[in-house]
Design a protein around this motif. Structure first.
Motif, PDB file in Angstrom:
ATOM      1  N   ALA A  33       9.127  10.452  -7.177  1.00 37.44           N
ATOM      2  CA  ALA A  33       8.618  11.187  -6.026  1.00 37.44           C
ATOM      3  C   ALA A  33       8.534  10.293  -4.794  1.00 37.44           C
ATOM      4  CB  ALA A  33       7.241  11.775  -6.352  1.00 37.44           C
ATOM      5  N   THR A  34       8.153   9.042  -4.980  1.00 34.43           N
ATOM      6  CA  THR A  34       8.077   8.109  -3.849  1.00 34.43           C
ATOM      7  C   THR A  34       9.444   7.938  -3.215  1.00 34.43           C
ATOM      8  OG1 THR A  34       6.221   6.941  -4.856  1.00 34.43           O
ATOM      9  CG2 THR A  34       7.442   5.765  -3.149  1.00 34.43           C
ATOM     10  N   PHE A  43       8.949   4.916   5.120  1.00 33.54           N
ATOM     11  CA  PHE A  43       7.726   4.297   4.623  1.00 33.54           C
ATOM     12  C   PHE A  43       6.519   4.755   5.427  1.00 33.54           C
ATOM     13  CE2 PHE A  43       4.587   0.837   4.676  1.00 33.54           C
ATOM     14  CZ  PHE A  43       4.333   0.733   3.325  1.00 33.54           C
ATOM     15  N   GLU A  44       6.639   4.715   6.745  1.00 34.22           N
ATOM     16  CA  GLU A  44       5.494   5.055   7.599  1.00 34.22           C
ATOM     17  C   GLU A  44       5.068   6.512   7.442  1.00 34.22           C
ATOM     18  OE1 GLU A  44       3.695   2.798   9.022  1.00 34.22           O
ATOM     19  OE2 GLU A  44       5.122   1.263   8.433  1.00 34.22           O
ATOM     20  N   GLY A  45       5.999   7.390   7.112  1.00 32.74           N
ATOM     21  CA  GLY A  45       5.677   8.797   6.969  1.00 32.74           C
ATOM     22  C   GLY A  45       5.356   9.219   5.550  1.00 32.74           C
ATOM     23  N   THR A  46       5.299   8.264   4.642  1.00 33.91           N
ATOM     24  CA  THR A  46       5.041   8.565   3.234  1.00 33.91           C
ATOM     25  C   THR A  46       3.590   8.273   2.891  1.00 33.91           C
ATOM     26  OG1 THR A  46       7.319   8.048   2.647  1.00 33.91           O
ATOM     27  CG2 THR A  46       5.722   8.007   0.865  1.00 33.91           C
ATOM     28  N   SER A  47       2.871   9.313   2.526  1.00 34.45           N
ATOM     29  CA  SER A  47       1.469   9.143   2.123  1.00 34.45           C
ATOM     30  C   SER A  47       1.358   9.292   0.606  1.00 34.45           C
ATOM     31  CB  SER A  47       0.586  10.200   2.794  1.00 34.45           C
ATOM     32  OG  SER A  47       0.907  11.486   2.298  1.00 34.45           O
ATOM     33  N   VAL A  48       0.296   8.748   0.049  1.00 38.95           N
ATOM     34  CA  VAL A  48       0.055   8.897  -1.389  1.00 38.95           C
ATOM     35  C   VAL A  48      -0.137  10.374  -1.713  1.00 38.95           C
ATOM     36  CG1 VAL A  48      -1.455   8.269  -3.318  1.00 38.95           C
ATOM     37  CG2 VAL A  48      -0.890   6.565  -1.583  1.00 38.95           C
ATOM     38  N   SER A  68      -2.313   0.976  -4.253  1.00 41.70           N
ATOM     39  CA  SER A  68      -2.126   1.231  -2.827  1.00 41.70           C
ATOM     40  C   SER A  68      -0.778   1.892  -2.576  1.00 41.70           C
ATOM     41  CB  SER A  68      -2.185  -0.084  -2.041  1.00 41.70           C
ATOM     42  OG  SER A  68      -1.055  -0.882  -2.371  1.00 41.70           O
ATOM     43  N   ARG A  69      -0.608   2.368  -1.373  1.00 39.79           N
ATOM     44  CA  ARG A  69       0.656   2.975  -0.953  1.00 39.79           C
ATOM     45  C   ARG A  69       1.768   1.926  -0.990  1.00 39.79           C
ATOM     46  NH1 ARG A  69       3.062   4.597   4.544  1.00 39.79           N
ATOM     47  NH2 ARG A  69       1.910   2.786   5.233  1.00 39.79           N
ATOM     48  N   GLU A  70       1.471   0.720  -0.522  1.00 39.15           N
ATOM     49  CA  GLU A  70       2.490  -0.326  -0.543  1.00 39.15           C
ATOM     50  C   GLU A  70       2.907  -0.651  -1.971  1.00 39.15           C
ATOM     51  OE1 GLU A  70       3.561  -4.737   1.178  1.00 39.15           O
ATOM     52  OE2 GLU A  70       1.447  -4.276   0.825  1.00 39.15           O
TER      53      GLU A  70
END
Length: 141
Positions: A33-34, A43-48, A68-70
């Motif tokens: 999904a990521t 990356f900047e527009g991808t939230s958990v 974390s998201r990272e």
């Protein structure tokens, strides 16, 4: 009378599947999904939250699997990288090695253009963990 240490409790089985199997399956869903969400929004527009929604999992499972998201983004990058490397290794070992590697790379990117964004655009400037994942992948070639 000597004390006997209690046995550690086993994680509950659900539908005949172990906790570890269920956890591994959720983790794989989150990684896929990521890659999908990041391929659309970067990356900047991808939230958990968006990752969990794409995977069909609750936010709780997202943070249970990755801190974390990272962290989830780096692991998704590694998963995509490993798939690409396995595709490159599956190409016939004929002709010039550089040409073969580049042809395999571009065929893989062409078959899934969204991952090009993850590989070629969002890799830059996202901390040491992402650079380390990229370096480790390069060492596998």
């Amino acid at each position: 009378m000597p004390k006997v240490a209690p046995k550690p409790l086993e994680k509950r089985r659900y539908s005949g599947r172990s906790f570890e199997d269920r956890h591994a399956e959720r983790r794989q869903k989150l990684l896929k999904a990521t890659a999908m969400v990041a391929s659309r929004f970067g990356f900047e527009g991808t939230s958990v939250e968006a990752i969990c929604a794409e995977a069909g999992l609750t936010l709780c499972y997202g943070y249970e699997s990755f801190p974390s998201r990272e962290a989830i983004f780096v692991e998704a990058y590694r998963a995509v990288q490993n798939e690409l490397l396995s595709r490159l290794q599956a190409t016939p070992a004929t002709g010039d090695a550089t040409r073969r590697a580049l042809t395999g790379f571009f065929k893989a990117i062409q078959s899934e253009p969204g991952v090009a964004r993850v590989f070629l655009i969002d890799l830059d400037d996202h901390g040491g963990a992402m650079r380390m994942a990229s370096f480790e992948g390069g060492q596998k070639l």
